[in-house]
Write a protein that holds these residues in place. Structure first.
Motif, PDB file in Angstrom:
ATOM      1  N   HIS A   1       0.843  -1.192   0.000  1.00 48.97           N
ATOM      2  CA  HIS A   1       0.000   0.000   0.000  1.00 48.97           C
ATOM      3  C   HIS A   1       0.883   1.247   0.000  1.00 48.97           C
ATOM      4  O   HIS A   1       1.760   1.398   0.856  1.00 48.97           O
TER       5      HIS A   1
ATOM      6  N   SER B   1      -7.577   0.352  -9.211  1.00 48.18           N
ATOM      7  CA  SER B   1      -8.154   1.596  -8.693  1.00 48.18           C
ATOM      8  C   SER B   1      -7.633   2.791  -9.480  1.00 48.18           C
ATOM      9  O   SER B   1      -6.501   2.787  -9.974  1.00 48.18           O
ATOM     10  N   ARG B   2      -8.472   3.801  -9.589  1.00 45.74           N
ATOM     11  CA  ARG B   2      -8.032   5.025 -10.250  1.00 45.74           C
ATOM     12  C   ARG B   2      -7.002   5.732  -9.365  1.00 45.74           C
ATOM     13  O   ARG B   2      -7.031   5.627  -8.140  1.00 45.74           O
TER      14      ARG B   2
ATOM     15  N   ARG C   1      -4.068   5.348  -7.888  1.00 42.76           N
ATOM     16  CA  ARG C   1      -2.991   4.498  -7.389  1.00 42.76           C
ATOM     17  C   ARG C   1      -2.758   3.261  -8.245  1.00 42.76           C
ATOM     18  O   ARG C   1      -1.698   2.662  -8.185  1.00 42.76           O
TER      19      ARG C   1
ATOM     20  N   SER D   1     -12.930  -2.949  -3.910  1.00 40.57           N
ATOM     21  CA  SER D   1     -12.461  -1.562  -3.986  1.00 40.57           C
ATOM     22  C   SER D   1     -13.503  -0.597  -3.433  1.00 40.57           C
ATOM     23  O   SER D   1     -14.711  -0.855  -3.480  1.00 40.57           O
TER      24      SER D   1
ATOM     25  N   GLU E   1     -12.582   4.749  -5.529  1.00 40.29           N
ATOM     26  CA  GLU E   1     -11.539   4.201  -6.394  1.00 40.29           C
ATOM     27  C   GLU E   1     -12.048   3.787  -7.767  1.00 40.29           C
ATOM     28  O   GLU E   1     -11.274   3.722  -8.725  1.00 40.29           O
TER      29      GLU E   1
ATOM     30  N   ARG F   1     -17.079  -2.247  -9.506  1.00 35.86           N
ATOM     31  CA  ARG F   1     -17.024  -3.002  -8.258  1.00 35.86           C
ATOM     32  C   ARG F   1     -17.950  -4.218  -8.313  1.00 35.86           C
ATOM     33  O   ARG F   1     -17.646  -5.268  -7.753  1.00 35.86           O
TER      34      ARG F   1
END
Length: 277
Positions: free
Chosen positions: A106, A135-136, A138, A164, A168, A174
């Protein structure tokens, strides 16, 4: 002082936007431990799911589990947001076998971030399921960890799932993650339990129900802030009674409240019971 404060804020912003380091292997890293068999079988099957926020207060979480009558006797526990030392501490502290796979490092804390299954019994086989979509921002992946387990002769598949967050990705994406797990579990012939942090309230429940699962945690109080995002679903097993489930106190160890439920084989009509909150 102002320059120092600005520099600190800039570092935090950069960390929040930094890309995750995903573990792309389907088989590693893998961490596991086999506990000694419990001397006296306990009737029934108690399932617990607990998101221990970034594994930041593992000792506090272990103390919360030990202090609660509904948690310390769990037969199987699904953990989320964990690192390997945290899972090992809780597994050995409770005398439970475990398997743990991290999804990623993370970027916020620089620690492994993943799911675990702990069981008062044997882990027969296990694996990591990659969930679709990163995820958007990261670009972090999410996973489910599954284990085929044996508890006092009852064999079933247990999933620890962490979908998620809504910040995200879209709900549609999802729901794709839910569909991926349902497809993975579809051909398993024995009972299946899915537990974890779904970052969603009602929508995911209806998908599981349409696939033949009982929404064991339906109608429970909030598990994080004002939302009920931590759930348990079962196929081939069912809730023993409506008053045999609940939300426990994390005692400050996490922003999520653990959820527990007592399950039984789905072989006879259920008698009615008054729900308790």
């Amino acid at each position: 002082m102002a320059r120092t404060a600005c520099a600190t804020a800039a570092i935090l912003v950069l960390a929040a936007c930094a890309p995750a380091t995903n573990y792309e292997s389907a088989s590693k890293p893998r961490h596991a431990w086999a506990a000694s068999p419990a001397p006296d079988p306990v009737p029934g099957l108690r399932v617990v799911t607990f998101n221990i926020r970034y594994a930041a207060d593992v000792e506090g979480a272990l103390a919360a589990i030990r202090a609660d009558d509904h948690l310390r006797g769990a037969d199987v526990i699904a953990l989320q947001e964990m690192d390997a030392p945290g899972v090992d501490r809780i597994g050995r502290g409770l005398g439970l076998s475990y398997v743990y796979y991290p999804a990623a490092v993370h970027p916020g804390g620089g620690k492994d971030f993943g799911n675990a299954v702990l069981v008062r019994g044997r882990i027969l086989s296990d694996g990591k399921l990659f969930l679709p979509h990163l995820s958007r921002g990261r670009g972090m992946q999410r996973i489910a960890v599954w284990a085929d387990v044996d508890v006092d002769g009852l064999r079933f598949r247990m999933y620890s799932l962490h979908i998620s967050a809504d910040a995200e990705m879209s709900r549609r994406r999802r729901i794709d993650q839910v569909r991926a797990l349902l497809a993975h579990a579809r051909d398993h012939r024995g009972p299946v339990v899915v537990a974890g942090d779904f970052n969603d309230g009602g929508a995911v429940g209806y998908f599981f129900e349409s696939a033949g699962y009982e929404w064991v945690s339906r109608g429970l109080p909030a598990t994080v802030s004002w939302f009920t995002w931590d759930h348990v679903f079962a196929r081939g097993l069912r809730l023993a009674a409506l008053d045999r489930r609940g939300v426990a106190d994390p005692r400050g160890s996490s922003d999520h409240h653990p959820v527990w439920a007592d399950l039984e084989l789905n072989i006879a009509p259920r008698t009615t019971s008054t729900p308790t909150r």
